[in-house]
Structures are given as structure tokens and as C-alpha cells.
Design a protein around this motif. Structure first.
Motif, PDB file in Angstrom:
ATOM      1  N   LEU A  47      -9.936  10.986 -65.817  1.00  0.00           N
ATOM      2  CA  LEU A  47     -11.236  10.320 -65.653  1.00  0.00           C
ATOM      3  C   LEU A  47     -12.359  11.343 -65.571  1.00  0.00           C
ATOM      4  N   ALA A  48     -12.179  12.359 -64.732  1.00  0.00           N
ATOM      5  CA  ALA A  48     -13.211  13.377 -64.561  1.00  0.00           C
ATOM      6  C   ALA A  48     -13.481  14.108 -65.875  1.00  0.00           C
TER       7      ALA A  48
ATOM      8  N   PRO B 115      -4.156   3.033 -63.616  1.00  0.00           N
ATOM      9  CA  PRO B 115      -4.201   3.764 -62.356  1.00  0.00           C
ATOM     10  C   PRO B 115      -2.818   3.822 -61.719  1.00  0.00           C
TER      11      PRO B 115
ATOM     12  N   THR C 268      -3.581  14.612 -63.795  1.00  0.00           N
ATOM     13  CA  THR C 268      -3.429  13.296 -63.173  1.00  0.00           C
ATOM     14  C   THR C 268      -4.373  12.290 -63.809  1.00  0.00           C
ATOM     15  N   PHE C 269      -4.186  11.014 -63.471  1.00  0.00           N
ATOM     16  CA  PHE C 269      -5.090   9.967 -63.937  1.00  0.00           C
ATOM     17  C   PHE C 269      -6.525  10.277 -63.511  1.00  0.00           C
ATOM     18  N   GLU C 270      -6.687  10.727 -62.267  1.00  0.00           N
ATOM     19  CA  GLU C 270      -8.024  11.057 -61.761  1.00  0.00           C
ATOM     20  C   GLU C 270      -8.616  12.256 -62.504  1.00  0.00           C
ATOM     21  N   ASP C 271      -7.775  13.233 -62.843  1.00  0.00           N
ATOM     22  CA  ASP C 271      -8.236  14.360 -63.657  1.00  0.00           C
ATOM     23  C   ASP C 271      -8.739  13.867 -65.010  1.00  0.00           C
TER      24      ASP C 271
ATOM     25  N   GLU D 289      -9.784   1.788 -66.257  1.00  0.00           N
ATOM     26  CA  GLU D 289     -10.061   2.186 -64.873  1.00  0.00           C
ATOM     27  C   GLU D 289      -9.717   1.120 -63.843  1.00  0.00           C
TER      28      GLU D 289
END
Length: 471
Positions: A274-275, A260, A269-272, A306
Motif C-alpha cells: 500500500l505504501a 488485507p 507485506t500488504f501494508e508495504d 484495501e
């Protein structure tokens, strides 16, 4: 006369193009197959994607003949729909039917959406334990359009007190361009299918965002990596009849050694990441989970990206890969289990040994020495075996302090193997082979005595190493 023929030819080509476009618009395809995930004794998650193309874009680049086999002269800026292995998605709806000898379950039509890359994911409940199910998926554009049907099958898990033999397979690290069968993809999937495993564990790096062909810069490119991989016939056929428990690692989340806060990969991005991972896999909301497969086997699937600390900070009692909540869950479920054999399936090594330099993101590295030492001791005390991914070579090792045993599967092809010298056999190694392949784990009883067996296979399905343990 010449002009007339030219005009006729152009008209014919336009007609063919329009006819093909109309035909395409009226049909949907399951070009990337479907997956049966998270199977328990009463439920399963069905995942699929509706496709506009009946076949993927053919491979039209040659590869360099070396490890990772990157494509030659690949245009990273080409339209994604024209890239090798591309499969366009399409709007439509999906229906599921499951059939056993005594039961039928039907889930009515549901539409897919461009927002989620035309993927479909549904948990099917009220299944019977230790039961063989045939599964039928039907897709269509809408009620007035023709239907496309595909079939598969699977077994549900036995109840915790049932004595049943179980064989499962596991694999890791598969780059699209490291394929070893130009028609089917990776040979290990056809070899694993011959063993008829009750389930398969893919331990991460299912795709590689940060390797060429394309090197991911956008979400569209990241999704393409999944489409191309899933369209290989060997993978497609295997997963339509073998339940999957999938884990993620760094390359199928974002980039090498991801954590993260790691810098984006292009616009991703990291969040992208994950999704996208939850979108493209048959998994529920929680990335760590455990599943019982009868009286003699329980498996744990853990999350290593995560919840981790920054890899680069100094080691301490607070530095973690698993995170406090996952550690607490793991201790509670391990100590509550009365399974004869316990197997932890980890995306990254816990025992190793790993390369002494350049690596700092797993429990066998000095960067996480404090948590790693505790974890090895705890696992050994609770008689847990470890199956790990991430390493591109096969090994069986024993920790010199705790006695914990770990089995590394190796990459999916010989082209993708490397990272260790086969002559560098260390005291921890009970087996070492720098080649590709897979691992099979077998639990069975002989004269009512339970045994567990770990078998390393090469890419052609030959056993290259075996270790057997009894209760």
C-alpha cells in the motif's frame, strides 16, 4: 613497452570512470518522466522521480515466446541496479511551472528524499477549468548545479454545466516482459496518444510483483518494477501529456488475489505494498473518487483491494469487496449526479462472465455473489456503464438479469492476452476477442443530442468493435 601501454590504458580507464562519476554526480534526470494525476476543473497532482541515470539499464535477457514472456536465465539475486530497465534515483530538488494563455503558476524548489525513493508529488491548485496548460519541470542537485528540464501539457476538466466533447482511454494488465516494441515498450501507448485523449484511466496491474524478472522479494525490487515500467519511451511520452487516474489491483499491490491479511511476498507485506503504491503514483489520500467532465460525463474510480473481505470465506450479506464506507459514498455521489452519462471504472469485473473455475475475487464470481447481484442491479437502475480491468481479453457484455453493460479493455499486448477461449461465446457476450488492446470512451453531441460511444482498439490502433448509446 607493452607494460607501459597497459599502465596508460588503465590510467585512461580510471580517468574516464572518475570523470563519468563526477559528471553523473552533478546532474539529475527525468528518465522515468512525470505524471499529471487527478485532474479536476481547478487542480492536478504532479508526480515525478529524480534519476541518477540518463537512460535505463538496457534489456539484456531474451524472453520465452509464450504468454507473459518470462525472461530466460534471469538471476533474481543479481544487484537490482543491474537488472533490465533499472534506473537509479538521486537526491536533488524539483521546481514546477505551469503556463496557460492567461495564467502562470510557479511552485518553488522542493527537495526529494531517499526515504520516498526520490519521488516528488505536489498538488497544484487554482487552475482554470477547461484550460490548456503547458507544464515545465526543472530538476537539479542544488542551487550551484546545472539544471535539467522536461515539458508536458494537459487540459483541465470543464465545469459541470459546460457542454464539451470528451474522449478518454483506458487500459489494464501490463507486464514489463510482455512488451511488443523492443525500443518503445507497448504499442498501445503510441496509438492512444494519436487520439489525444483528455485523460487516461489505468485500471490496475500496472506492474507485476509476483512474476519473474525479478520476482519481488524486497521493497527495492518492488520499486524497481515501477522504475523499469515508467522508463519505456511510449509510456513516458504518453503520460507527460495525458492526465492519469490510476487504480490498483492485486499484482501491483502485492500478489495474485490480494486482500488485507494476505501472506507477504518475500519481505514485502500488504501494508508495504500500500505504501509503495501511494509513493509511486500521482494520487491523493483517498483511493475511491469521482470526477465530472462537463455536463455530459461523470466517472467514478473505485477501490477493490484495501477494504475487501478475505476471498476464501463463505459468501454472505456481510462479505464485501468495496466495504461499507465506499458503498455509502458511491450511492450518495451517484444519486446526487445529474451528468448525462455515468461511467464506473472498476479494476475488476462486475458483469463478466469470468472463468467458471479458479477465480473467486471479483463481483462476477460466486464468491461475492450477494454483493455482486446487488451492485449489478443498482448500477443498471441508475443507468451506469462499467469499464473494467483485470481480464486479459476484450469483451462487451450485458448482464442477463439487470441489463447492466460492461466493457473489458483487454491486456496491453497480444503477448499478455489469454485466459479465455475465443470460441466460447456466451449469451452475455456482445463482443469477444482474446487479444490485447485498449478502450476509448467518447462523449459528444450531435444536433444537440448527447451520445456515448465505447470503442475497442487492437494494439495497432485499429477499431475492432464499437457500441453507441444515446441519452
Amino acid at each position: 613497452m607493452g607494460l607501459k601501454r597497459l599502465l596508460l590504458s588503465i590510467s585512461f580507464l580510471v580517468f574516464v570512470y572518475i570523470a563519468c562519476a563526477q559528471t553523473e554526480s552533478e546532474n539529475v534526470y527525468f528518465t522515468t518522466g512525470f505524471k499529471i494525476g487527478e485532474v479536476s476543473n481547478s487542480s492536478a497532482i504532479i508526480w515525478t522521480r529524480l534519476c541518477a541515470d540518463s537512460i535505463p539499464v538496457p534489456i539484456h535477457h531474451q524472453q520465452k515466446e509464450k504468454t507473459f514472456r518470462p525472461p530466460i536465465n534471469f538471476n533474481n539475486n543479481a544487484p537490482v541496479d543491474e537488472m533490465d530497465g533499472a534506473v537509479r534515483g538521486t537526491f536533488g530538488e524539483v521546481k514546477i511551472e505551469l503556463f496557460s494563455a492567461k495564467d502562470t503558476i510557479s511552485i518553488d524548489w522542493a527537495f526529494v528524499s531517499a526515504l520516498k525513493d526520490y519521488t516528488y508529488k505536489r498538488k497544484v491548485e487554482n487552475l482554470k477549468p477547461n484550460t490548456f496548460y503547458n507544464i515545465k519541470l526543472t530538476g537539479r542537485k542544488g542551487a550551484e548545479f546545472s539544471e535539467t528540464v522536461v515539458y508536458g501539457s494537459f487540459f483541465t476538466a470543464p465545469d459541470p454545466n459546460d457542454i464539451e466533447p470528451v474522449l478518454f482511454t483506458s487500459s489494464t494488465c501490463q507486464l514489463f516482459w510482455s512488451y511488443d516494441d523492443p525500443k518503445r515498450g507497448f504499442k498501445i501507448y503510441d496509438e492512444m496518444k494519436k487520439l489525444k485523449p483528455k485523460f487516461h484511466s489505468q485500471t490496475g496491474d500496472y506492474v507485476y510483483y509476483d512474476k519473474p524478472g525479478p520476482f519481488v522479494k524486497t521493497i527495492e525490487m518492488a520499486r524497481h518494477k515501477w522504475h523499469a515500467m515508467n522508463s519505456w519511451p511510449s509510456l513516458k511520452e504518453f503520460y507527460m501529456q495525458t492526465p492519469l487516474y490510476i487504480e490498483k489491483d492485486d499484482h501491483d499491490l502485492l500478489r495474485d488475489d490480494a486482500y488485507p491479511g494476505r501472506a507477504p511476498l518475500g519481505e514485502v507485506t500488504f501494508e508495504d505494498g500500500l505504501a509503495l503504491w501511494y509513493e509511486q503514483t500521482p494520487i491523493g489520500k483517498k483511493p475511491y473518487r469521482t470526477q465530472r467532465w462537463g455536463k455530459d460525463l461523470q466517472v467514478w474510480f473505485v477501490e477493490v483491494r484495501e477494504f475487501r473481505s478475505d476471498n476464501t470465506i463463505e459468501d454472505s450479506a456481510e462479505k464485501t469487496i468495496w466495504g461499507k464506507a465506499q458503498i455509502q459514498w458511491f450511492k450518495e455521489t451517484i444519486e446526487a449526479s445529474d451528468a448525462t452519462f455515468k461511467v464506473l471504472i472498476s479494476p475488476t469485473p462486475i458483469v463478466g462472465p469470468d472463468r467458471p473455475t479458479g477465480k473467486n475475487d471479483n463481483h462476477s464470481n460466486k464468491a461475492f455473489q450477494t454483493e455482486g447481484a446487488w451492485l449489478r442491479s443498482y448500477l443498471a437502475e441508475n443507468k451506469v456503464f462499467v469499464v473494467n480491468g483485470d481480464r486479459h481479453w476484450q469483451y462487451a457484455s450485458v448482464d442477463s438479469i439487470s441489463g447492466l453493460r460492461e466493457f473489458s479493455q483487454g491486456a496491453v499486448s497480444d503477448f499478455h492476452a489469454g485466459g479465455w477461449e475465443e470460441s466460447n461465446v456466451l449469451p452475455q457476450h456482445k463482443f469477444l476477442r482474446v487479444k490485447g488492446g485498449f478502450l476509448a470512451t467518447k462523449v459528444y453531441r450531435k444536433r444537440d443530442k448527447p451520445f456515448i460511444e465505447f470503442l475497442h482498439y487492437d494494439v495497432d490502433g485499429n477499431i475492432v468493435h464499437k457500441e453507441t448509446f444515446k441519452e
